[in-house]
Design an enzyme around this catalytic site. Structure first.
Site, PDB file in Angstrom:
ATOM      1  NE  ARG A  59      -5.524  51.800   3.144  1.00  0.00           N
ATOM      2  CZ  ARG A  59      -4.196  51.670   3.049  1.00  0.00           C
ATOM      3  NH1 ARG A  59      -3.497  51.309   4.118  1.00  0.00           N
ATOM      4  NH2 ARG A  59      -3.588  51.906   1.921  1.00  0.00           N
ATOM      5  CB  THR A  73      -3.013  55.131   9.571  1.00  0.00           C
ATOM      6  OG1 THR A  73      -3.522  54.425   8.437  1.00  0.00           O
ATOM      7  CG2 THR A  73      -4.149  55.475  10.498  1.00  0.00           C
ATOM      8  CG  LEU A 107      -1.835  53.395  14.095  1.00  0.00           C
ATOM      9  CD1 LEU A 107      -1.690  54.865  14.456  1.00  0.00           C
ATOM     10  CD2 LEU A 107      -3.284  53.071  13.796  1.00  0.00           C
ATOM     11  CG  ASP A 108      -2.012  50.302   7.552  1.00  0.00           C
ATOM     12  OD1 ASP A 108      -1.486  49.290   8.029  1.00  0.00           O
ATOM     13  OD2 ASP A 108      -3.135  50.319   7.006  1.00  0.00           O
ATOM     14  CE  LYS A 109       6.423  55.554   4.698  1.00  0.00           C
ATOM     15  NZ  LYS A 109       7.349  55.232   3.591  1.00  0.00           N
TER      16      LYS A 109
END
Length: 325
Positions: A239, A139, A135-137
């Site tokens: 996104r 998120t 997961l992105d930082k």
């Protein structure tokens, strides 16, 4: 000190196929052993995993020791949603980076896993920590971590055949026009900003598909609470596909047009539910990660919470997507 094993070819076949059957690992792992110079035929170092073996040839494999790097000190904890001998399901907090990198100075999820004693190593000596997906930082939400190599292989294969998946929740503006919106656009690195991805065609772009479902409209009708279903797993996919519609997630300081207009401590994107087949039982399981206080507080200010609690019912979300896709 290497762990050395000797084998004798009992059937003429490719080296990688032979070692895969003897070692019980994937061909990609065997190929990594060859690449690292750890495989010998009749004392001669092998350079190609596809070389054809002859009957009674001797094959030597020098398994390297796992490379272990010390864990950084951690000053945070991670909510555990489920744990057994094979898997660990967590609710990753927003602001926590998954993997260490030269640009990352603070402790990561991998450091937390090391402190928990989860250290897997491949047969080629590379250290890994059960990370199946990321997961992105910014998120938050559900992640599954493998606790042994067999579970890692089994879960990774589900990422490939799409039998593992997640449903995300997000707060966006402006609102989407339709109840359901599906975007199928290739994604590649942005040519204008190396921090961003973008919808693009070309040899370096990868196919991506996302469906968005409207769950609730804010009290002032400026914002929407939506669910997102990924059919592919590209970097920043949700996104980027929202940006292609001129929609943005609140708190997104990379893709939002004017982040100063609507401030949030974090990007309001959350991996709400994960589903996969368990490595041992082979049964389909699913887990839900509750929203953190920042996201809950924001939603409480903007939306009718009674309606929000109703639309967040997982059966409602799953059946909605199933009926539309």
């Amino acid at each position: 000190m290497s762990d050395i094993k000797n084998y004798i070819c009992d059937n003429e076949q490719r080296l990688d196929a032979f070692l895969t059957s003897k070692i019980g690992q994937t061909r990609s792992q065997v190929a990594m052993l060859v690449k690292n110079g750890a495989v010998f035929i009749e004392d001669k170092k092998v350079t190609r995993p596809g070389v054809k073996l002859k009957l009674d040839q001797q094959i030597r494999v020098e398994f390297p020791q796992a490379k272990e790097t010390p864990a950084l000190d951690i000053d945070f904890d991670v909510e555990i949603l489920y744990e057994d001998e094979d898997v660990l399901v967590i609710n990753k907090p927003s602001g926590l980076t998954v993997h260490p990198a030269p640009s990352v100075k603070e402790a990561t999820l991998v450091d937390w896993l090391k402190h928990k004693g989860i250290r897997l190593s491949t047969i080629s000596g590379e250290e890994r920590h059960g990370i199946v997906h990321r997961l992105d930082k910014g998120t938050s939400g559900t992640m599954v971590v493998a606790k042994n190599n067999e579970a890692h292989e089994f879960l990774s294969s589900q990422l490939q055949d799409k039998s593992m998946g997640r449903y995300y929740l997000a707060v966006i503006n402006p609102p989407l026009k339709d109840d359901f919106t599906t975007i199928e656009q290739n994604i590649s690195r942005s040519s204008h900003n190396r921090l961003k991805m973008a919808c693009a065609q070309g040899s370096k772009s990868k196919y991506a598909k996302t469906t968005f479902k409207v769950l609730s409209l804010s009290n002032d009708e400026k914002y929407q609470f939506i669910a997102c279903k990924l059919f592919t797993g590209r970097t920043h996919q949700i996104r980027v596909h929202l940006e292609s519609l001129n929609r943005h997630i609140i708190g997104d300081h990379i893709y939002a047009l004017s982040p100063k207009i609507e401030k949030s401590e974090r990007i309001l994107l959350h991996a709400y539910m994960i589903y996969f087949y368990h490595p041992t039982s082979k049964e389909k399981v699913s887990f839900v990660a509750p929203l953190d206080d920042v996201m809950k507080t924001y939603i409480d200010k903007k939306f009718d919470m009674e309606q929000i609690n109703e639309v967040m019912d997982t059966d409602n979300i799953i059946s909605s997507f199933s009926a539309n896709t």
